[in-house]
Design a protein around this motif. Structure first.
Motif, PDB file in Angstrom:
ATOM      1  N   LEU A 180       0.814  -1.214   0.000  1.00 35.26           N
ATOM      2  CA  LEU A 180       0.000   0.000   0.000  1.00 35.26           C
ATOM      3  C   LEU A 180       0.849   1.266   0.000  1.00 35.26           C
ATOM      4  N   SER A 181       2.102   1.160   0.398  1.00 29.06           N
ATOM      5  CA  SER A 181       2.963   2.336   0.369  1.00 29.06           C
ATOM      6  C   SER A 181       3.254   2.792  -1.055  1.00 29.06           C
ATOM      7  N   GLU A 182       2.980   1.928  -2.052  1.00 27.42           N
ATOM      8  CA  GLU A 182       3.189   2.282  -3.449  1.00 27.42           C
ATOM      9  C   GLU A 182       1.972   2.967  -4.063  1.00 27.42           C
ATOM     10  N   VAL A 183       0.860   3.044  -3.339  1.00 30.62           N
ATOM     11  CA  VAL A 183      -0.349   3.685  -3.861  1.00 30.62           C
ATOM     12  C   VAL A 183      -0.146   5.200  -3.854  1.00 30.62           C
ATOM     13  N   PRO A 184      -0.373   5.910  -4.964  1.00 32.36           N
ATOM     14  CA  PRO A 184      -0.190   7.371  -4.990  1.00 32.36           C
ATOM     15  C   PRO A 184      -1.158   8.077  -4.050  1.00 32.36           C
TER      16      PRO A 184
END
Length: 293
Positions: A180-184
């Protein structure tokens, strides 16, 4: 002054990128194929042995050209008068699917709070989640057994669902936090401007973007739940018996029936293999998410 001419050969080769290193690539490919064969051989040997009779399966050295038969599968499915494996397979399916669904429902908001909207000292929170996996299962077996006995939860499939959920939740939160840390964040902020609430953001914005990571987490939790033996062996009897516990019943005082055990092991492994094959593209994407920037 007269300018010195640069040789044509030098001009043609200057700035040319080096060619691909084919020998190294072929070597890595060969190593990958060898590793795949090494990992596949035990499965192929188990599948071949499951189609042999008990006499041919017990020969040493093994007989590759022995006659093939379905006797091991007939005995496993109870056509010869033995116990039916269907209740155990259904119990494993219910416990694995229900616990995996609960893990995803609980891990997604927790991972959202630790990645997109991080709380204070979120790294300490992640370490606390992971530290719960450091306790050996045997250390908590007696208290859980006494609790289940006093509450009348022994031999209950829903007790296994609760236990499997608590066992897989820490690793699921840890994995999904990295996904989820890759979600903008801009997409989430745009949804909030449009009036979307947190449940809507999680279901319609975050979940579709992080679907490969969610699929990888779900598959790993499903495998862990399906293969769990210790809790199922101690806390269940007849009603809530799972497939791994059912497999241990083939080892009796009369000996080890190798062909029947191989047939049973192959059948019990099929749901995990089928789930992994069906979700292999999502699994690879999820496990490699964030690896390449």
């Amino acid at each position: 002054m007269t300018a010195t001419a640069v040789p044509a050969r030098t001009r043609s080769t200057e700035g040319t990128p080096p060619g691909p290193r084919r020998p190294r690539g072929r070597g890595l490919g060969l190593v990958a194929w060898l590793a795949a064969v090494v990992f596949f051989l035990p499965i192929a040997w188990m599948a071949l042995t499951s189609f042999h009779s008990e006499e041919d399966a017990a020969t040493n050295p093994p007989s590759f050209g022995a006659a093939l038969t379905l006797d091991g599968y007939r005995e496993f499915f109870g056509t010869g008068g033995g116990a039916s494996p269907w209740p155990a397979l259904i119990n494993s399916t219910v416990a694995s699917l229900a616990s995996t669904l609960l893990v995803l429902l609980l891990a997604l908001p927790a991972a959202y709070a630790l990645s997109i909207r991080p709380v204070k000292k979120w790294t300490d929170v992640l370490f606390f989640f992971l530290s719960t996996k450091m306790l050996p299962i045997v250390a908590g077996l007696l208290p859980i057994y006494l609790f289940a006995k006093n509450t009348g939860m022994l031999d209950n499939i829903w007790l296994l669902v609760i236990l499997y959920t608590s066992m897989n939740l820490p690793i699921a939160v840890w994995m999904m936090q990295s996904f989820l840390s890759e979600v903008p964040v801009a997409i989430i902020e745009a949804a909030q401007i449009d009036g979307a609430k947190l449940p809507t953001i999680l279901a319609r914005v975050v979940a579709p973007i992080a679907l490969p990571g969610i699929a990888a987490t779900a598959l790993i939790c499903f495998i862990f739940s399906w293969n769990e033996l210790l809790f199922a062996r101690v806390l269940t009897g007849v009603v809530a018996e799972t497939a791994p516990v059912f497999l241990t019943g083939f080892i009796t005082s009369q000996g080890l029936f190798l062909a029947k055990v191989c047939a049973a092991s192959l059948v019990v492994s099929l749901p995990v293999l089928a789930a992994g094959f069906a979700a292999q593209d999502k699994l690879v994407q999820g496990l490699s998410l964030g690896a390449v920037k």
